[in-house]
Design an enzyme around this catalytic site. Structure first.
Site, PDB file in Angstrom:
ATOM      1  N   SER A 258       0.837  -1.195   0.000  1.00 31.86           N
ATOM      2  CA  SER A 258       0.000   0.000   0.000  1.00 31.86           C
ATOM      3  C   SER A 258       0.873   1.247   0.000  1.00 31.86           C
ATOM      4  O   SER A 258       2.014   1.216   0.468  1.00 31.86           O
ATOM      5  CB  SER A 258      -0.883   0.020   1.248  1.00 31.86           C
ATOM      6  OG  SER A 258      -0.079   0.166   2.408  1.00 31.86           O
ATOM      7  N   ASP A 259       0.321   2.333  -0.499  1.00 31.30           N
ATOM      8  CA  ASP A 259       0.919   3.626  -0.192  1.00 31.30           C
ATOM      9  C   ASP A 259       0.738   3.827   1.317  1.00 31.30           C
ATOM     10  O   ASP A 259      -0.014   3.083   1.965  1.00 31.30           O
ATOM     11  CB  ASP A 259       0.232   4.733  -1.007  1.00 31.30           C
ATOM     12  CG  ASP A 259       1.129   5.963  -1.164  1.00 31.30           C
ATOM     13  OD1 ASP A 259       2.046   6.159  -0.322  1.00 31.30           O
ATOM     14  OD2 ASP A 259       0.923   6.733  -2.116  1.00 31.30           O
ATOM     15  N   TRP A 260       1.430   4.801   1.884  1.00 32.51           N
ATOM     16  CA  TRP A 260       1.472   4.923   3.338  1.00 32.51           C
ATOM     17  C   TRP A 260       0.094   5.281   3.909  1.00 32.51           C
ATOM     18  O   TRP A 260      -0.444   6.332   3.619  1.00 32.51           O
ATOM     19  CB  TRP A 260       2.566   5.924   3.741  1.00 32.51           C
ATOM     20  CG  TRP A 260       3.863   5.235   4.032  1.00 32.51           C
ATOM     21  CD1 TRP A 260       4.600   5.352   5.168  1.00 32.51           C
ATOM     22  CD2 TRP A 260       4.578   4.281   3.205  1.00 32.51           C
ATOM     23  NE1 TRP A 260       5.705   4.521   5.104  1.00 32.51           N
ATOM     24  CE2 TRP A 260       5.721   3.860   3.925  1.00 32.51           C
ATOM     25  CE3 TRP A 260       4.346   3.706   1.970  1.00 32.51           C
ATOM     26  CZ2 TRP A 260       6.615   2.923   3.424  1.00 32.51           C
ATOM     27  CZ3 TRP A 260       5.241   2.784   1.454  1.00 32.51           C
ATOM     28  CH2 TRP A 260       6.361   2.397   2.181  1.00 32.51           C
TER      29      TRP A 260
END
Ligand code: NAG
Ligand code: NAG
Ligand code: NAG
Ligand code: NAG
Ligand code: NAG
Ligand code: NAG
Ligand code: NAG
Length: 711
Positions: A258-260
């Site tokens: 995932s992106d953060w």
């Protein structure tokens, strides 16, 4: 048993490290996915569910040396992986380089230079012990104002695909896992955590998926899913995007993270294709994954698959042997003096900065500067100045604080130093006994005019800052007024723009503005790169990877404030829209001048018709001017009309360096990839039969040769 196996492992480790120096120092030939998965399957079979839950999640924000730190295991041993920002160099760790931004790499239109940038960046991440470089970014510059356009490769999917693949090959040749991001539909920052990008199937494939497809072909190890929703479902829990398109259709065999903080669920995200959550912490994965498997909501085989994808990418890049320990030195308490990984990368950084500088106007041959007649140069504007006098401990980019070399946010890097334009031009001018007068204020117009007035040439600097999480509010420069004042005062005015976005140029037709340069975001050697071009040591050969419009309303789309919006210009992104609607841009995609001239001739298109149709286009190019230089020849393709493609699409480019008077043959190969369109009904790429046209040009609007062919 245990005792023996420990001794055995230790022996193997010693044996392998003794010959590893030769075998495993970069460049590294990655294992095939098949080979890597065989090894990974073996290792993951030995893992408990708890161990699988550990390696598929991060330890949380600010918990380790890296921006992302996955969990490790012992018995079997698998290390905690260090995932490190960002796409243009190591972030948050001293003694590492600030490379040119993605947009500037794209402007070089130079495959070898883009690969070299990847190699050099990869070497620095490896030196720091980072397992994963969180780049390249490859979202399309659909919106001229998008806040992260500078991180990626511009508005054209083909150019973005080539640049992404070269970057990935470069990074991974160092044994570092590259990340293709942000998947998918993350073309604006406004409402990025809530908005839904609605993209029709054909547009998704032909424009936004294209660079990711080239990345998967290049063997990229990880893909980062994005913050936004695609057609109403979060990208990081989107079965269609992750399972159907990425893993099935493209055949991606690495892992998706995932992106953060872009993970929103446990069962849904995992069953729909997310393999690792970042930065992790207590939410969604970990013990929640264990519980979901125990309740039967997630198959045990899917949990194994997640782990196997992670372990396979690690084996693929041969990180199981002799990988350096993590030494990011962000934790001052560690008292690690740090490791200097810069080597001689400043050389290639400087070269790329120069090669990617786009000469947009050169009336009366104001450039290169005529050092035999010029007595005085005026340098105007805060963007010419160094940021905070080389204070390495604090040198982060903030808009308006000196010259702009990169944008802000997770796409930025450590900045070891900046050679400012003012410093570099001054030292070059000194060698020719040319005086330099400067006015570094953006506000004191009177002083700017005074300084410019009696100089032989006035160079005025301007910048448009951009950073992650925000879109640029306007393409209008804050210093248009300053530029006009300088141009009024000096009839040899040259404008230099630093930006990752297109900017508006209401002053472009001012008769005293003889030169315009777009220098992008060139990295730490910015001043040297620019001075190389200004003084003629380097003949500029950069080309625009984005369209510069005359007015913002000419662009096909703009940032939307709606929470759901359609990409309704469809295939007509960037220059394709300007072509289709017959709108004249200020400077078109692919445009850039040189100090020499090139002649194009003898185009021959050859069609080979077998089961798959391949087309070869050959032409000759001659440097007819008085200087050595490089030309970027561009191949655009016009598809048969009934296919309803844009009027022309880029499908090839070659940068050719030629000594003056010399001629070269340039060959373009069009394979199924270049000749296909996405057939929505058949759900596959097809080569349409019919009449095509090959258009060879020096830009998207300077077509020099064309020939038709039929498939
Ligand atoms: C997304 O929405 C567009 C527009 O309604 C539609 O054409 C496309 O098929 C949708 N994609 C998916 C995967 O549902
Ligand atoms: C900043 O560092 C560069 C490279 O070391 C040097 O050329 C330049 O003179 C320095 N500028 C200042 C203001 O110290
Ligand atoms: C460098 O910047 C830091 C942070 O802004 C500041 O504390 C320090 O005093 C500066 N050092 C110098 C030599 O100016
Ligand atoms: C440019 O300005 C200089 C200095 O004011 C003047 O001598 C010269 O004639 C001007 N040239 C043109 C072409 O206007
Ligand atoms: C394609 O045609 C060429 C001759 O035009 C031939 O040499 C080649 O073997 C053919 N390839 C296939 C795959 O049939
Ligand atoms: C270019 O191709 C032509 C025709 O194939 C050939 O005669 C010529 O020698 C080639 N020129 C160069 C510079 O390779
Ligand atoms: C078409 O090009 C591909 C890739 O270069 C090549 O593998 C294939 O053999 C070519 N096919 C023909 C018919 O020439």
């Amino acid at each position: 048993m245990k005792h023996w196996s420990l001794i055995f492992v230790a022996t193997v480790a010693i044996a392998s490290s003794s010959n590893a120096v030769v075998a495993l120092s970069p460049p590294i030939e990655p294992l095939s996915w098949d080979e890597a998965h065989v090894k990974a399957e073996k290792l993951v079979k030995q893992m408990s569910l708890e161990q699988i839950a550990s390696i598929t999640k991060g330890s949380g924000l600010f918990t380790g040396q890296c921006v992302g730190n996955s969990g490790g295991t012992t018995h079997p041993d698998f290390p905690s992986l260090c995932l490190a920002d960002g796409p243009l160099g190591v972030r948050g760790s001293p003694f590492s380089s600030a490379f040119a931004a993605g947009i500037t790499a794209a402007a070089s239109f130079d495959k070898d230079a883009i690969r070299q940038r990847g190699i050099d960046m990869g070497a620095e991440f490896r030196g720091k012990g980072a397992n994963v470089q969180l780049g390249p970014s490859m979202n399309i510059a659909r919106n001229a104002r998008a806040g992260r356009n500078w991180e990626a490769f511009g508005e054209d999917p083909y150019l973005s695909g080539v640049a992404a693949a070269e970057t990935i090959h470069g990074i991974q040749s160092q044994g570092v896992i590259a990340t293709a991001k942000h998947f998918i539909g993350n073309e604006q920052e406004t409402n990025r955590n809530t908005e839904s990008s609605v993209i029709d199937d054909r547009t998704l494939h032909e424009v936004y998926l294209w660079p990711f497809a080239r990345s998967v072909e290049a063997g990229v190890g990880t893909v980062m899913c994005s913050y936004n929703k695609l057609n109403g479902t979060y990208a990081c829990e989107n079965d269609y995007a992750l399972n159907h398109i990425l893993k099935k259709e493209l055949g991606f065999r690495g892992w998706v993270h995932s992106d953060w903080l872009a993970t929103h669920s446990t069962t849904k995200a995992i069953n729909n294709g997310l393999d690792m959550t970042m930065p992790g912490g207590i939410l969604y994965f970990g013990s929640a994954l264990e519980r979901a498997v125990k309740h039967g909501d997630i198959d045990y085989s899917r949990a194994r698959d997640m782990a196997q994808r992670i372990v396979a990418a690690w084996y693929k890049m041969r990180q199981d042997k002799d990988y350096p320990a993590v030494r990011m030195n962000v934790n001052t308490a560690s008292k690690d003096p740090g490791v200097n990984v810069q080597e001689d990368h400043k050389k290639s950084i400087r070269e790329m900065g120069a090669a990617a500088t786009v000469l947009l106007r050169n009336n009366n041959n104001v450039l290169p500067l005529d050092t035999s007649s010029i007595k005085k140069i005026a340098i105007i504007g805060g963007d010419a100045d160094s940021s905070r006098d080389n204070n390495t401990s604090s040198m982060v980019q903030i808009g308006g604080q000196g010259t702009l070399i990169q944008g802000g946010g997770s796409g930025s890097s450590n900045v070891p130093y900046i050679v400012s334009p003012l410093d570099a031009i001054t030292s070059r001018a000194d060698a020719f006994d040319i005086d330099v007068a400067s006015s570094k204020s953006d506000i004191l117009k009177h002083k700017a005019a005074e300084t410019a007035k009696d100089a032989d040439v006035a160079i005025v600097f301007a910048q448009l800052y951009a950073e992650e999480a925000f879109d640029v509010t306007s393409l209008k420069l804050k210093t248009d007024g300053l530029i006009e004042v300088v141009a009024d005062a000096n009839n040899n005015t040259i404008v230099v723009i630093h930006s990752g976005n297109a900017v508006l140029m209401p002053w472009a037709d001012h008769p005293n503005i003889k030169g315009i340069l777009w220098a992008g975001m060139p990295g730490q050697e910015t001043g040297n790169s620019l001075a190389d071009v200004l003084f003629g040591a380097v003949n500029p050969s950069g080309r625009l990877p984005i369209t510069f419009a005359k007015q913002a309303s000419d662009y096909p789309s703009d940032i939307s404030w709606k929470l759901e919006f359609e990409y309704d210009e469809k295939l007509l992104v960037g220059y394709r829209w300007f072509d289709a609607k017959d709108i004249k841009p200020q400077f078109e995609f692919g445009f850039g001048l040189s100090y020499t001239t090139f002649e194009y001739k003898d185009l021959h298109v050859h069609v080979e018709k077998n089961t798959t149709s391949n087309v070869t286009a050959k032409m000759q190019i001659t440097n007819t001017g008085s200087r050595d230089g490089a030309e970027v020849t561009q191949l655009y393709l016009a598809f048969p009309e009934y296919v309803h493609e844009p009027p022309k699409v880029l499908r090839g480019f070659e940068k050719v360096f030629l000594k003056k008077g010399h001629t070269a043959n340039v060959t373009f190969e069009l394979t199924k990839t270049e000749l296909s369109v996405w057939d929505v009904k058949k759900q596959k790429w097809v080569v349409p039969s019919g009449d095509y046209e090959v258009l060879i040009g020096a830009s998207s609007r300077d077509i020099r040769l064309h020939e038709t062919f039929t498939l």
